[in-house]
Each structure stands twice: as structure tokens, then as C-alpha cells.
Enzyme design. Structure first.
Site, short mmCIF file in Angstrom:
data_model
loop_
_atom_site.label_atom_id
_atom_site.label_comp_id
_atom_site.label_asym_id
_atom_site.label_seq_id
_atom_site.Cartn_x
_atom_site.Cartn_y
_atom_site.Cartn_z
N TRP A 124 3.97 5.56 4.48
CA TRP A 124 4.88 4.33 4.21
C TRP A 124 5.94 4.01 5.02
O TRP A 124 6.17 2.82 5.27
CB TRP A 124 5.25 4.25 2.68
CG TRP A 124 4.25 4.18 1.63
CD1 TRP A 124 3.64 5.03 0.78
CD2 TRP A 124 3.48 3.03 1.53
NE1 TRP A 124 2.67 4.52 0.21
CE2 TRP A 124 2.38 3.02 0.59
CE3 TRP A 124 3.67 1.62 1.93
CZ2 TRP A 124 1.56 2.22 -0.01
CZ3 TRP A 124 2.69 0.42 1.57
CH2 TRP A 124 1.62 0.74 0.71
N ASP A 194 13.93 2.81 1.29
CA ASP A 194 12.89 2.78 0.39
C ASP A 194 12.76 3.69 -0.58
O ASP A 194 12.47 5.09 -0.21
CB ASP A 194 11.60 2.47 1.30
CG ASP A 194 10.55 2.34 0.31
OD1 ASP A 194 10.53 2.51 -0.84
OD2 ASP A 194 9.29 2.17 0.99
N LYS A 218 6.36 2.72 -10.42
CA LYS A 218 6.31 4.11 -10.52
C LYS A 218 7.08 5.01 -11.53
O LYS A 218 6.55 5.50 -12.64
CB LYS A 218 6.63 4.90 -8.94
CG LYS A 218 5.50 4.51 -8.02
CD LYS A 218 5.69 4.70 -6.86
CE LYS A 218 4.63 4.67 -5.89
NZ LYS A 218 3.93 3.55 -5.71
N1 PMP Z 1 6.72 2.21 -0.27
C1 PMP Z 1 6.51 3.35 -0.69
C2 PMP Z 1 7.23 4.59 -0.50
C3 PMP Z 1 5.64 3.03 -1.55
O1 PMP Z 1 4.77 4.31 -2.23
C4 PMP Z 1 4.48 1.81 -1.62
C5 PMP Z 1 3.38 1.90 -2.44
N2 PMP Z 1 2.92 3.00 -3.08
C6 PMP Z 1 5.06 0.71 -1.00
C7 PMP Z 1 6.27 0.93 -0.37
C8 PMP Z 1 4.65 -0.57 -1.07
O2 PMP Z 1 4.90 -0.98 -2.19
P1 PMP Z 1 4.08 -2.43 -2.68
O3 PMP Z 1 2.77 -2.03 -3.34
O4 PMP Z 1 4.92 -2.75 -4.24
O5 PMP Z 1 4.39 -3.29 -1.85
#
Ligand code: PMP
Length: 387
Positions: A124, A194, A218
Site C-alpha cells: 500500500w 495512512d 476495517k
Molecule cells: N491503504 C491501506 C493500508 C489499505 O489497506 C488500503 C486498502 N485495503 C488502502 C490504502 C486503499 O483503500 P481504499 O480501497 O479505501 O481506497
């Protein structure tokens, strides 16, 4: 067409995802993840009628005084749980965590020539770097790739580029199951974090952070709402002329109700926040429970090192996402059948890493995790292969 019609008549989606034995309690999905049963019960009622409003949650105006109170109460719980000082703004936005990958450098006044420091700790953070790279000049401040994204960095290992506008980190890499245990010290400059996959799972020291973002799906509710916490001093960096929806100031001024927000997702988040604060008892207690859960899961994997290879190095193991593979990949199919038959769901690894992953978000209970640990220790796949 025919399949869609059949699905409508049976009330089932066209593809059967889970066997009837699956229960919410044994949902180890990487996200959207399990929600507390008490919240599901309240939600079920609210789809018909929110008692104090007399309307379905799906049909309540976002301009109602009731919904304003929902947003305000959700904000109060987040402030209280994290002990936020008055200089933090709390926003509920749309576009998922992914929109933040570009909204952050846009709002922090970056141009393609502005260096920003990026901690590359896994899938990510790499994805975020790729998208932020459209707006700013991403410099690698630490790279976990040579180590196979098994380790989290320590703060003395992170190298800052001169003149970098901010540093970006992911506190918990959801795919690899690697967590940065310590938040940055105060003197690291502007730090953006994040926290999508470990938000409100433990108390955190926010002293060294300036902006935090986390989507809800989550630990906090369904997809559709993303929490952004930002310190007031960042507002002076926001350039003029940004599209209003992409400008944090728009949402601060509108108290997160600029356009139609996801009313049901925000209401669900409020129910989860009440559960976390009043039923669980806050972040200290939540992190004790989460530590107990992940200790049970990792101990089971370690006890059967003849069968399993955990992904993260022991010191970097995430309490939220337990990623592992089988020592003998040929047993993968039988193992998968085994956990499906045991009534578990969501244990497939992320498509980028393969293997398996047990996500133990806040609403996954200790009992469910102990069931999983018992299953892992028993090595059912071996018994199955020998049968
Ligand atoms: N950051 C992290 C740490 C994630 O785990 C995720 C998706 N699992 C995201 C960003 C992306 O999130 P979204 O699908 O809400 O755009």
C-alpha cells in the site's frame, strides 16, 4: 440476463461466495471486515426504522438536524478515544483512502518538482507512492523491498531528502502484515500516516504526526467513509484554486456535510465507535484484546513451523493482519478446503502476495481467533492428506 433473473428470484448473488456454515464471527477478511454483532443488530433495525427518527436510515436527509448530531457525536468519540488536542480537525470524506494518495500532496502545495519522503514498507505504501508521484516528486526514504517487505523500519533508518514537503508512512501494511510499532518523534517535520488498517486498534502517540487518514471498512464500519485528521497549521499550505471537493477547507467549513455524504456508512461508524468506547472500554482495552488475539494466531503458526511460514519478521508482526504461506504450496488447495469446511472465511492472501492472511480487526472476537488457532495447530491439512 438469465443468470441475473435467477439471482433476483433466489435472492442470492449469481456466484455463491460462502457456504451456509459461515458466520460473521469467523470472518477473517482483509476488508471490508467483520463488524460487531450488536452493531449488525442495530443496523438491521435502522434499515426499517431508526427509532428516534421514525424513518429508514436509507431515507434520512443528510441536512436533517439528526444527521448533523450523528456526525458531531462520531467526531466527539474519535477525539475522545485518541485524546486529540484542539488543533486537530476531524473530517469524514469519500473516495476511500486512495483519494488521499493525491489529495494530500495537492493540499500540501506540492508540484511535480516538490520532493516528498516516502517510507516504502509494502504494497500500500508503494501504491500510494505511485499515485502521489503524479503530483509530487516521491523520494524513497526507506525501502523494505530488498528485505521482501518483511520488516518495519526504525526511525533512525529513515533518510530524509533535503527540502522534502512531508514524509508519508503506512502504520500497518495490510497485505504483508507488517506494522510500524512506534510513531515518529516530534522533530521529523510534517508526517502523514495512512492508518487504514490499524486505526483505533491501539492507543497511538500523535505528537509527531500532522495528518492521519483511514478508511472505515476495517475497524470502523462499512466502506464509503474515510476519516482524515489534520492539524490546523497545514491549512496555510493549501494552494488557491483547488477543485472544491478536493480542498480540505471546503469540508472543514461544511463540517463534513458539503455534498451528500454516505449517511448509512457514517451512522454505522457511529454505532461502532459507541461499541468501542462503551462496550469494549476504549483503546487501551482494545489493544490488549487485539494483542491476545494475534498472539494466539502467531503462536499457532510458530508451533507448526513444519507447515507454515509467517511472512513478517517477528519484531514487525502486525496484530491486525497475520500473513503466512504453507511450507508446501502443493497443500494449498486442501488447506483452503479445510478452513472453508471449518466455517472460516476471508483467509485467502492478497492477490499480490498469495498465500493466506488472517485479518484480526477490532470486531473479530477472541473466541473466533482461538478457533482459528486451534484449527491451525491441529494441522488439519495433514490429517486430510493422510486420510
Ligand atoms: N491503504 C491501506 C493500508 C489499505 O489497506 C488500503 C486498502 N485495503 C488502502 C490504502 C486503499 O483503500 P481504499 O480501497 O479505501 O481506497
Amino acid at each position: 440476463m438469465e443468470a441475473d433473473e435467477k439471482a433476483r428470484r433466489s435472492g442470492q448473488p449469481g456466484v455463491a461466495l460462502f457456504s451456509a456454515r459461515h458466520r460473521n464471527a469467523h470472518n477473517f477478511s482483509g476488508g471490508p471486515g467483520a463488524l460487531p454483532q450488536v452493531v449488525l443488530d442495530q443496523l438491521q433495525e435502522s434499515v426499517q426504522c431508526v427509532p428516534e427518527v421514525g424513518l429508514s436510515i436509507l431515507g434520512i436527509s443528510h441536512r436533517s438536524a439528526w444527521f448533523r448530531a450523528v456526525v458531531d457525536e462520531a467526531e466527539r468519540h474519535i477525539r475522545d478515544l485518541l485524546g486529540l488536542t484542539a488543533d486537530w480537525h476531524v473530517l469524514f470524506l469519500q473516495g476511500g483512502s486512495s483519494l488521499q494518495f493525491s489529495m494530500i500532496p495537492m493540499n500540501l502545495g506540492c508540484t511535480p518538482r516538490t520532493p516528498v519522503d516516502w517510507v516504502r514498507s509494502g504494497y500500500w505504501s508503494n501504491k500510494a507512492a505511485q499515485e502521489a508521484g503524479v503530483i509530487c516528486d516521491v523520494k524513497t526514504a526507506w525501502d523494505g523491498q530488498p528485505g521482501g517487505f518483511r520488516h518495519a523500519p526504525t526511525w533512525d533508518q529513515i533518510k530524509r531528502a533535503p527540502g522534502a514537503a512531508f514524509l508519508h508512512m503506512v502504520s500497518n501494511e495490510t497485505v504483508e502484515g507488517v506494522q510500524i510499532a512506534d510513531m515518529p518523534p516530534r522533530d521529523e517535520g510534517i508526517v502523514v500516516c495512512d492508518m487504514s488498517s490499524d486505526f483505533l486498534a491501539r492507543p497511538v502517540n500523535l505528537d509527531g504526526l500532522d495528518l492521519v487518514y483511514a478508511h472505515a471498512q476495517k475497524n470502523l464500519g462499512p466502506a464509503g467513509v474515510t476519516i482524515v485528521l489534520l492539524r490546523d497549521h497545514l491549512l496555510s499550505r493549501i494552494p488557491r484554486g483547488l477543485p472544491p471537493m478536493l480542498d480540505y477547507r471546503t469540508h472543514i467549513e461544511a463540517g463534513s456535510i458539503y455534498n451528500t455524504p454516505p449517511v448509512m456508512a457514517i451512522y454505522t461508524m457511529l454505532l461502532v465507535l459507541r461499541w468501542l468506547r462503551f462496550d469494549v472500554g476504549g483503546l487501551e482495552r482494545m489493544s490488549q484484546i487485539n494483542a491476545e488475539k494475534s498472539a494466539a494466531a502467531y503462536a499457532a503458526l510458530d508451533a507448526r513451523h513444519d507447515l507454515y511460514v509467517p511472512h513478517a519478521a517477528p519484531a514487525s508482526r502486525s496484530p491486525m493482519n497475520v500473513a503466512f504461506r504453507l511450507r508446501d504450496a502443493a497443500l494449498g488447495h486442501a488447506f483452503r478446503r479445510g478452513w472453508l469446511d471449518a466455517g472460516f472465511t476471508g483467509l485467502d492472501g492478497h492477490r499480490s502476495l498469495g498465500g493466506f492472511r488472517a485479518s484480526l480487526y477490532n470486531a473479530v472476537g477472541l473466541n473466533a481467533t482461538q478457533d482459528l488457532a486451534t484449527f491451525l495447530r491441529a494441522g488439519l491439512i495433514v490429517q486430510r492428506m493422510m486420510a
